[in-house]
Write a protein that holds these residues in place. Structure first.
Motif, short mmCIF file in Angstrom:
data_model
loop_
_atom_site.label_atom_id
_atom_site.label_comp_id
_atom_site.label_asym_id
_atom_site.label_seq_id
_atom_site.Cartn_x
_atom_site.Cartn_y
_atom_site.Cartn_z
N PRO A 20 0.69 -1.22 -0.07
CA PRO A 20 0.11 -0.15 -0.11
C PRO A 20 1.06 1.21 0.22
O PRO A 20 0.43 2.24 -0.45
CB PRO A 20 -0.80 -0.20 1.25
N LEU A 21 2.02 1.20 0.59
CA LEU A 21 2.94 2.38 0.63
C LEU A 21 3.61 2.63 -0.73
O LEU A 21 3.90 3.77 -1.03
CB LEU A 21 3.88 2.10 1.53
N LEU A 22 3.69 1.54 -1.71
CA LEU A 22 4.45 1.58 -2.73
C LEU A 22 3.13 2.28 -3.74
O LEU A 22 3.68 2.71 -4.78
CB LEU A 22 4.78 0.26 -3.42
N THR A 23 2.18 1.86 -3.63
CA THR A 23 1.23 2.13 -4.63
C THR A 23 0.64 3.58 -4.29
O THR A 23 -0.30 4.36 -5.04
CB THR A 23 -0.03 1.07 -4.64
N LYS A 24 1.08 4.14 -3.32
CA LYS A 24 0.67 5.75 -2.79
C LYS A 24 2.06 6.51 -3.13
O LYS A 24 2.95 6.29 -2.73
CB LYS A 24 0.18 5.63 -1.45
N GLN A 26 4.63 9.03 -2.41
CA GLN A 26 5.31 9.57 -1.19
C GLN A 26 5.64 10.95 -1.36
O GLN A 26 6.06 11.47 -2.39
CB GLN A 26 6.52 8.35 -1.18
N PRO A 27 5.71 11.09 -0.15
CA PRO A 27 6.23 12.85 -0.15
C PRO A 27 7.33 13.12 -1.00
O PRO A 27 8.28 12.35 -0.73
CB PRO A 27 6.09 13.31 1.45
N GLY A 28 7.82 14.13 -1.85
CA GLY A 28 8.88 14.43 -2.48
C GLY A 28 8.76 13.64 -3.59
O GLY A 28 10.13 14.08 -4.45
N TYR A 29 7.95 12.92 -4.29
CA TYR A 29 7.94 12.12 -5.57
C TYR A 29 6.81 12.41 -6.25
O TYR A 29 5.70 12.57 -5.51
CB TYR A 29 8.46 10.57 -5.17
N ASN A 30 6.98 12.27 -7.77
CA ASN A 30 5.83 12.58 -8.35
C ASN A 30 5.29 11.36 -8.95
O ASN A 30 4.72 11.22 -10.33
CB ASN A 30 6.12 13.57 -9.54
N PHE A 31 5.65 10.09 -8.45
CA PHE A 31 5.32 9.04 -8.95
C PHE A 31 4.80 7.90 -8.00
O PHE A 31 5.22 7.98 -6.81
CB PHE A 31 6.19 8.38 -9.89
N ALA A 32 4.34 6.83 -8.27
CA ALA A 32 3.93 5.64 -7.52
C ALA A 32 3.93 4.43 -8.32
O ALA A 32 4.56 4.59 -9.63
CB ALA A 32 2.39 5.98 -6.77
N PHE A 33 3.70 3.19 -7.81
CA PHE A 33 4.02 2.07 -8.65
C PHE A 33 2.92 1.33 -8.56
O PHE A 33 1.75 1.32 -7.83
CB PHE A 33 5.20 1.14 -7.79
N GLU A 34 2.71 0.57 -9.67
CA GLU A 34 1.81 -0.69 -9.77
C GLU A 34 2.61 -1.93 -9.65
O GLU A 34 3.60 -2.05 -10.52
CB GLU A 34 1.31 -0.70 -11.41
N VAL A 35 2.26 -2.40 -8.51
CA VAL A 35 3.08 -3.59 -7.92
C VAL A 35 2.87 -4.76 -8.21
O VAL A 35 1.32 -5.16 -8.46
CB VAL A 35 3.12 -3.49 -6.60
N ILE A 36 3.51 -5.79 -8.99
CA ILE A 36 3.33 -7.16 -9.13
C ILE A 36 4.21 -8.06 -8.33
O ILE A 36 5.24 -7.81 -8.67
CB ILE A 36 3.67 -7.38 -10.70
N ALA A 37 3.65 -8.89 -7.56
CA ALA A 37 4.27 -9.38 -6.59
C ALA A 37 3.85 -10.86 -6.68
O ALA A 37 3.07 -11.52 -5.77
CB ALA A 37 4.08 -9.21 -5.26
N PRO A 38 4.49 -11.53 -7.58
CA PRO A 38 4.32 -13.04 -7.94
C PRO A 38 4.93 -14.07 -6.77
O PRO A 38 6.19 -13.75 -6.51
CB PRO A 38 4.83 -13.25 -9.23
N SER A 39 4.17 -15.03 -6.34
CA SER A 39 4.91 -16.26 -5.58
C SER A 39 5.89 -16.78 -6.68
O SER A 39 5.67 -16.98 -7.90
CB SER A 39 3.95 -17.13 -5.03
N LEU A 40 6.94 -17.38 -6.00
CA LEU A 40 7.78 -18.25 -7.05
C LEU A 40 7.31 -19.47 -7.24
O LEU A 40 6.39 -19.93 -6.64
CB LEU A 40 9.19 -18.65 -6.10
N PRO A 41 7.32 -20.08 -8.35
CA PRO A 41 6.89 -21.39 -8.64
C PRO A 41 7.15 -22.39 -7.57
O PRO A 41 8.46 -22.67 -7.15
CB PRO A 41 7.60 -21.80 -10.17
N PRO A 291 8.90 -1.74 6.83
CA PRO A 291 8.37 -1.61 5.50
C PRO A 291 8.35 -0.11 5.12
O PRO A 291 8.71 -0.09 4.06
CB PRO A 291 6.75 -1.84 5.85
N GLN A 292 8.13 0.69 6.01
CA GLN A 292 8.51 2.15 5.56
C GLN A 292 9.92 2.68 5.13
O GLN A 292 10.09 3.26 4.17
CB GLN A 292 7.97 3.23 6.59
N VAL A 293 10.77 1.86 6.00
CA VAL A 293 12.30 1.98 5.37
C VAL A 293 12.55 1.61 4.23
O VAL A 293 13.27 2.42 3.19
CB VAL A 293 13.10 1.44 6.48
N ILE A 294 12.09 0.29 3.85
CA ILE A 294 12.39 -0.19 2.51
C ILE A 294 11.56 0.51 1.52
O ILE A 294 12.08 0.70 0.35
CB ILE A 294 12.23 -1.76 2.20
N VAL A 295 10.53 0.80 1.76
CA VAL A 295 9.55 1.72 0.86
C VAL A 295 10.40 2.98 0.26
O VAL A 295 10.64 3.40 -0.87
CB VAL A 295 8.23 2.08 1.31
#
Length: 317
Positions: A20-24, A26-41, A291-295
């Motif tokens: 949710p933090l990646l798709t929102k 963040q302060p100081g940036y003009n972009f966000a992400f569409e996240v694809i998080a697949p499980s490994l086979p 999570p906030q640190v890595i985001v």
């Protein structure tokens, strides 16, 4: 794109707080992400391979094809644990498809890295900054840690089906097997605590959620087979670690990650290493723990990637 990193002891559950933090924006940036998080086979609810040969390079091909089918001709990739190894293979095999590569477990495995690491054991200042030398040396401490904590890796790389049967038969056994790594890989000194320090950063609900992804899907054995495939002679003969990649890279290195490599070693594989964030906190399960640190670091990295592309070639979408 976030490559689910996975390993035996990680799952897409690790990213729930970060997504949710990646798709929102963040302060100081003009972009966000569409996240694809697949499980490994073979992990979670992703089907396992029906034949031998599905090692990290082959998984990287699957994920690249997935992104193409979803309409992402170019994308960013992020990974830790198995995700870092798969992402490394992906940016080596398909450098034209990846706009930037972020990892929280950077590992370079090649002859030059080995030689530099050994040299640093005698003269650390030639390899690593003095205030970070204790994260690498003395090598005797690191090898002692490997001997004590990596028995699971040897078992899973050589006898995945045998140990998998035992863990498939016992939910409490599976719980103990998985939680032991959440204890020690968050802080090494947690091994001395009666409760393993499990609730230092994680809730019981988070830990049980992760367990259930393996138990309800009955995937623990298929997940372990990735270790055997990685260590197979056929996969090792590819020597992808010897091939540098031009993809711009950024790393974040937690204080209590399993191992540390300085930029001088990482650049042997990733010559366009744009930045390295060295944390004084955090462990192996960084996206779940902080999570906030890595985001924040991912946003910082992608901003650097975008600027890099503007200064080099017009590849940014």
């Amino acid at each position: 794109m976030s490559v689910d990193g996975l390993g035996l002891l990680k799952s897409v559950r690790e990213f729930y707080e970060a997504i949710p933090l990646l798709t929102k924006q963040q302060p100081g940036y003009n972009f966000a992400f569409e996240v694809i998080a697949p499980s490994l086979p073979g992990y979670g609810f992703s089907q396992g391979s029906v034949r031998p040969g599905l090692a990290p390079p082959q998984v990287s091909v699957i994920f690249r094809n997935l992104m193409q089918r979803l309409g992402f001709k170019k994308f960013y990739v992020q990974g830790g644990d198995w995700g870092s190894i798969i992402a490394s293979a992906l940016v080596t095999l398909f450098p034209e498809d990846v706009l930037g590569h972020h990892t929280n477990m950077p590992v370079v495995q090649n002859k030059q890295a080995t030689l530099k690491t050994i040299l640093g054991a005698y003269i650390p200042s030639l390899v690593v900054e003095s205030h970070l030398a204790s994260r690498m040396y003395p090598l005797s401490d690191f090898f002692a840690y490997l001997m004590e904590e990596f028995g699971y890796y040897h078992l899973q790389a050589t006898k995945p089906d045998s140990v998998g049967v035992a863990l498939t038969d016992s939910p409490s056994g599976l719980l103990a097997y998985i939680l032991e790594k959440f204890s020690v890989w968050t802080r090494r000194d947690h091994r001395h605590k009666a409760d393993g320090g499990l609730e230092f950063r994680f809730t019981k609900a988070q830990l049980i959620d992760n367990l259930m992804l393996y138990w309800t899907s009955n995937c623990i054995t298929t997940s372990m087979r990735l270790y055997a495939e990685e260590m197979s002679r056929k996969n090792q003969q590819l020597e992808l670690g010897e091939l540098p990649t031009p993809v711009p890279t950024w790393v974040v290195q937690a204080k209590y990650e399993i191992m540390y490599q300085p930029p001088g070693i990482l650049k042997l594989k990733f010559p366009n290493l744009l930045g390295s964030t060295v944390l004084d906190d955090g462990g192996h399960f960084l996206a779940l723990e902080l999570p906030q640190v890595i985001v924040n670091d991912i946003f910082k990295a992608v901003n650097a990637f975008r600027n890099w592309h503007k200064k080099t070639t017009n590849t940014e979408l």
